[in-house]
Design a protein around this motif. Sequence first.
Motif, PDB file in Angstrom:
ATOM      1  N   SER A 216       3.155   7.236  -7.874  1.00  0.00           N
ATOM      2  CA  SER A 216       2.885   6.078  -7.025  1.00  0.00           C
ATOM      3  C   SER A 216       3.809   4.906  -7.329  1.00  0.00           C
ATOM      4  CB  SER A 216       1.426   5.626  -7.192  1.00  0.00           C
ATOM      5  OG  SER A 216       0.552   6.670  -6.847  1.00  0.00           O
ATOM      6  N   GLN A 217       4.671   5.050  -8.347  1.00  0.00           N
ATOM      7  CA  GLN A 217       5.541   3.958  -8.726  1.00  0.00           C
ATOM      8  C   GLN A 217       6.845   4.045  -7.947  1.00  0.00           C
ATOM      9  OE1 GLN A 217       5.890   3.614 -12.963  1.00  0.00           O
ATOM     10  NE2 GLN A 217       3.756   4.133 -13.301  1.00  0.00           N
ATOM     11  N   HIS A 218       7.356   2.880  -7.544  1.00  0.00           N
ATOM     12  CA  HIS A 218       8.548   2.809  -6.711  1.00  0.00           C
ATOM     13  C   HIS A 218       9.525   1.836  -7.321  1.00  0.00           C
ATOM     14  CE1 HIS A 218       6.353   4.903  -3.491  1.00  0.00           C
ATOM     15  NE2 HIS A 218       5.340   4.122  -3.802  1.00  0.00           N
ATOM     16  N   ARG A 219      10.740   1.837  -6.764  1.00  0.00           N
ATOM     17  CA  ARG A 219      11.703   0.811  -7.140  1.00  0.00           C
ATOM     18  C   ARG A 219      11.184  -0.545  -6.676  1.00  0.00           C
ATOM     19  NH1 ARG A 219      13.897  -1.194  -2.715  1.00  0.00           N
ATOM     20  NH2 ARG A 219      14.005   0.076  -0.825  1.00  0.00           N
ATOM     21  N   PRO A 220      11.630  -1.645  -7.327  1.00  0.00           N
ATOM     22  CA  PRO A 220      11.179  -2.974  -6.888  1.00  0.00           C
ATOM     23  C   PRO A 220      11.609  -3.236  -5.459  1.00  0.00           C
ATOM     24  CG  PRO A 220      12.251  -3.066  -9.042  1.00  0.00           C
ATOM     25  CD  PRO A 220      12.489  -1.690  -8.504  1.00  0.00           C
ATOM     26  N   PRO A 221      10.747  -3.885  -4.655  1.00  0.00           N
ATOM     27  CA  PRO A 221      11.150  -4.230  -3.283  1.00  0.00           C
ATOM     28  C   PRO A 221      12.322  -5.195  -3.310  1.00  0.00           C
ATOM     29  CG  PRO A 221       9.073  -5.302  -3.879  1.00  0.00           C
ATOM     30  CD  PRO A 221       9.385  -4.331  -4.973  1.00  0.00           C
ATOM     31  N   THR A 222      13.231  -5.073  -2.319  1.00  0.00           N
ATOM     32  CA  THR A 222      14.468  -5.858  -2.328  1.00  0.00           C
ATOM     33  C   THR A 222      14.471  -6.992  -1.316  1.00  0.00           C
ATOM     34  OG1 THR A 222      15.480  -4.278  -0.807  1.00  0.00           O
ATOM     35  CG2 THR A 222      15.831  -3.913  -3.173  1.00  0.00           C
ATOM     36  N   SER A 223      13.404  -7.134  -0.556  1.00  0.00           N
ATOM     37  CA  SER A 223      13.320  -8.236   0.387  1.00  0.00           C
ATOM     38  C   SER A 223      11.867  -8.672   0.476  1.00  0.00           C
ATOM     39  CB  SER A 223      13.824  -7.824   1.765  1.00  0.00           C
ATOM     40  OG  SER A 223      12.944  -6.885   2.356  1.00  0.00           O
ATOM     41  N   LEU A 224      11.620  -9.892   0.973  1.00  0.00           N
ATOM     42  CA  LEU A 224      10.253 -10.385   1.081  1.00  0.00           C
ATOM     43  C   LEU A 224       9.446  -9.553   2.069  1.00  0.00           C
ATOM     44  CD1 LEU A 224      10.582 -14.272   0.903  1.00  0.00           C
ATOM     45  CD2 LEU A 224       9.593 -12.731  -0.773  1.00  0.00           C
ATOM     46  N   ASP A 225      10.094  -9.092   3.142  1.00  0.00           N
ATOM     47  CA  ASP A 225       9.386  -8.226   4.090  1.00  0.00           C
ATOM     48  C   ASP A 225       8.913  -6.957   3.408  1.00  0.00           C
ATOM     49  OD1 ASP A 225      10.816  -8.686   7.413  1.00  0.00           O
ATOM     50  OD2 ASP A 225       9.512  -9.920   6.187  1.00  0.00           O
TER      51      ASP A 225
END
Length: 1296
Positions: A216-225
């Motif tokens: 369930s772990q992902h890379r950090p989101p790269t935009s506020l959206d």
Amino acid sequence: MALQERTRRSLLRLRHQLEQDIKPQDLMDHMISDGVITVNEEEKVRIKPTRKDQAAALIELLLRKDDCSFISFYNALVKETYHDLASLLYQDLPGVSFNGRKRSYDSSERIEIILSEGGVPQRPVVFVSRPELLNQVRKKLDLLQKDAGGWVTVFGMAGSGKSVLAAEAVREQRLIGECFPDGVHWLSIGQLDKSDLLVKIQSLCFRLEQNLDSQSQHRPPTSLDEAKERLRFLMLRRYPRSLLILDDIWDSSVLKVFDIHCQILLTTRNRSLTDSVSGAKYEVEVESGLDDRKALEILALYTKMNQNALPAEARDIVKECKGSPLVVSLIGALLKDKPNRWDYYLRQLRQKQFKRIRKSSSYDYDALDQAMAASIEVLPDEHRELYKDLTVLQKDVKIPAKILCVLWDLEPEEVEDILQEFVNKSLLFVDNNSRLNLYYLHDLQLDFLVEQNRDQIESLHRKVISQYNHHYREVAPSSGDEGRFYWIRFLTYHLAKAKMFEELHALMFSLDWVRTKARVMGPAPLINDYMEYGPILDKENSEICSQFQEFLSLNGHHLEQRPFPDVVQLALSQPHSSAVYRQAREQALHPINAGKLYFELINKSSEENLSRLVIHPHLGSISSACFSHDGTKIASCGASKTVKIFKSTSGQKLLEIQAHDEEVLCCAFSPDDHLLATCSSDRKVKVWNIQQGKLLRVFEEEHEEQVNYCEFTNMSQRLLLATCSNDNFQNVKIWNLNKPSSQNTMFGHYKPVNHCCFSPDDAYLSTSSNDGTVKLFQVSGANEWKTIDVKSFLSESDEVLVKCTTWTADGKSIICAARNAALVFDVQTSDMLLDIKTNRLSTVQYCHACPASNLLALAFSNYAIELWDLEEKKKRADCSGHLSWVQRVQFSKDGSQLLSCSDDQTIRLWETEKVHTSSAICLKRDSDVLFNGEEIIVSAADNCNRLQVRDGRTGSVLFQSQELPSRIRSTCMCRNPSAVVLGQENGNVQVSGLTASRVLRTIGCRIRQLLTSCREVLLAVAQCTGRVQVLALPSGKLLATLMGHTKTVLHCQFCQNGQTLITSSEDTTIRVWKWKSGECKVLRGHKEQVRCFSLLSDSANGSRLLSWSFDGTVKVWDIESGEKLQDIKAHQGAILSCHVSPDRCLFATTSADKTTKLWSCESWQCVFTLRGHQDCVRSCRFSWDSKCLATGDDNGEIRIWSVKDGSLLKVCSQESKDATDSVHGGWVTDLHFSPNNSVLVSIGGYIKWWNVAIGESMQTFYPTGSALKKIHVSPDFSTFVTIDNIGILYILKRVE
């Protein structure tokens, strides 16, 4: 574990009512997400014939499940708005968490663990309970939980104890056990820019995902959206019964990022912030001062005295400071060490001898400045000076002690002791929840310091710079330095405040600084620096500043990638006249970089920035901009709350209107351009007469949430205005300007509607919603005509937000923007006609179809704009220049101009024809290159179906054919004499003495490939008709026309003597031509198309040929006799590439079956089968010494194998990558070793050079497009030529 009996009885009691009302499919989606029912169980329920039968089956299934399943069912009812049914089940909810463990609600230790895990601050050392306020907050939280989402706002003046109150409110066993068993998550916000806010949410998402399984772990989101969507998923799906606490919110725009329909408690000084978000809302006001009893209790606790024994001065102190919790705490901390100074501190307050906080400050405490001054006054002289140094800090910034070690030039232990003294006296606060103790000032304290030391601000900042230079004079802060992040973030701020402009120029116009700051913080803060300090930088270096801004705007998305790209390599692609390029070349040639690979783009375009006009209309982000229908004017609006109108030719301001009380989200011209409509976060819609600048109409009663978009009908005959909002149900309205209320309300969407758009004939209105659908309504009757379920077309999307829609000019198609795609649908059938998936990681913010052509404009959150041709289904142009999110794009009515607006506070106008034309002249990827010393000659077909031969160094066209009716696909050349061979699909072959222009005029078929002899300058052109023609260059004389193939000729190659030409075709045959005489041998045997072949000898008399096909076979031929020597069933799947070792002892084949095989050229037996690739193996290449083999697959992975024993030597490309992209940015389609076999070059989505010995990347070049097909390498491995999928030619020369 079975259901508790109480829960089971409740379910049986309400069974009939549940079966009558619920829609099982909607509920089961949530329950599957919670993991309490399986897909098979869902299917058993779904196959029941009626909805009621399905409901009965679901209830029956629940009765066999455990308590966790019942809780999931209850939460599903809440989420699907079955509030009445949920409330009936609420009292009988079992007391378990979602992981099935019993919660110990009577254990205060367990509650403290939950709060600690969620980042909730601990109680202060001196704590006084405020039970009335606590009960108010807890009651609101109870209501919030029953509403299944919404906002509880705790508001009041600064220093009134809001944060302490919020933390204490959730420190209750019952509240957590019943309302928030999934946890409480605390996030301190303050005044943040977008990049810092993103970091905050990234940290929160990381913390939430740590409690989940690794999948369930992902890379950090790269935009506020993306961050908003990730947080929405976590809070609603993973932690549905949890509470999010947002501490110290200042800005409504920040709050919108958290508008995700979960349960939120926030503290703020502005009670109206939640007006801009959706959901249930509750408020608790915190009075600015404590009552006398509570204030005296604080003083008693600090001084360890009985409250009744406090001296009379204690009551006077409380009276003087009006019970301010902060002031009482400050003085209490002082009295703790000096309990005999009651009278002294009372006199300090009464005398008011310190300056009051300036009137412009956001604070208005009558006694705060006196309390602050009294606290500072008692410090030792040397500590008082040190405390004054804290004036240079920024608000809401926490710093490690290391920063002050540098500033004060003291040992860490000394600094920690001093800071602890400040903390003990409430002059400083410490956050010890992180690995390091982080220190910060309260905003009131910082404002006071700034006011007290206003005349010394510049000198204090100069001290910071001086100490920084002294401490880091030999080496810059390294990754292990605790203060590194602070210095990288704020060094420019200190230089600007110190008015050290020369040093600021030197720093910001340095590629070293670009590299350092972008690596640590990403490109956004770096770009923000150029925007913030632009007025300073522009004074003497306006040209250099614009060059650095242009460089960052073009390469910002690359600077977000990991591994971090080489900034010098990126900068070498800038124009020669750019200071960025000159600095990059200087660094590339510096002795310190000896041994590094750098490549210069030597065929750079001299074209200037294509944006015709740039306007800076507002202070703040621009939400919307639009053309007037006659194209002469532009209107814009945004965060400044104003609307401005400009001339589109010059940018001259014509009108400015103070339009709304909050951010203006959209503006739109009426068809006759006399009226302008605006809508805002203040929930109002206004219509203005722009000729007089007067307000004509206000619609403010019907929308209950912010109004996102407004648009007039296209024609004036029946003028209507459409609006859409964040309301849950009544979110789309149509207004007649002659009526005070809306004419119609469109029902259907159950989540906020982002956009609405009239069809070209005004018959229909399209709406785009966060519920993942586009709806089409009949304007005349406000009836829903049809729904397009956009989310069903996007795979693996838990929640899809449709941003906007646009109609094609003929009204037959509608295009919607969602995630990183634009989807084109047929209006009548709702079938998807085209899926434009961009290769960008950011989201499509907006799309607009040109009313006068087939162009589509897309605006992205990563600052980019793309133009696509809908008819040809190809990207036509990239429009670069914006420095922040592009919020909107619009074509002028005649399609001649494109307008874009951005959060970078600019509006840009682009000449559509100029942008489109410059991008349209592009080359096809199948090409050939001649290297002759410094000379580089490139032959390729362009998309206008002309054969071009170019000088690679200058870009000049040496030869160009006339435009052909069919497309040319590829070219190849060789020297002396010049001749061209053309192969056609109909199988004919011709030889003639015609000129090239005449020959190409006679070709009535698509040219597929042009290849050349190695000795003679012959140009072979292979066509879809099967015809092959040979042309001489530069005369253009037609030497031969060869006919025989019946389908497309895929590959052709001259033997070394230049007298024999070999061709292969989709007709499954290979033909060996004596092209001068027309004699031909046909090699038959393959069952599928023969895409390529290879001669097994370098000698002029070599007669063996190796061919491979999609039929999985390799065949060996004698080209003199035409005899098939070997027929090898090599692979189970299609053979994708083959290469013969330079020593001609082995050949390798790669296949779609994910394997590579090595074969002996003597025994024709398989020597080794190489396994390990996880995808189709697309390419292979032997090293020049024939000892190694490199293979590349469709996942971007490259493997290097030992030819001697088949062992794996190295795996290249094992680097971090985004889940939406392959490691290499695409398939690895070509590979080449350097002559000494130490370096390997590969192409895919971009070009990479590898150290063969260690398997590590040495350099990467990022093209504008992607999907590179072939790379041509000079014999000395210094020059590289390729063409990307949008037709841009790249000629890279190693910098030496």
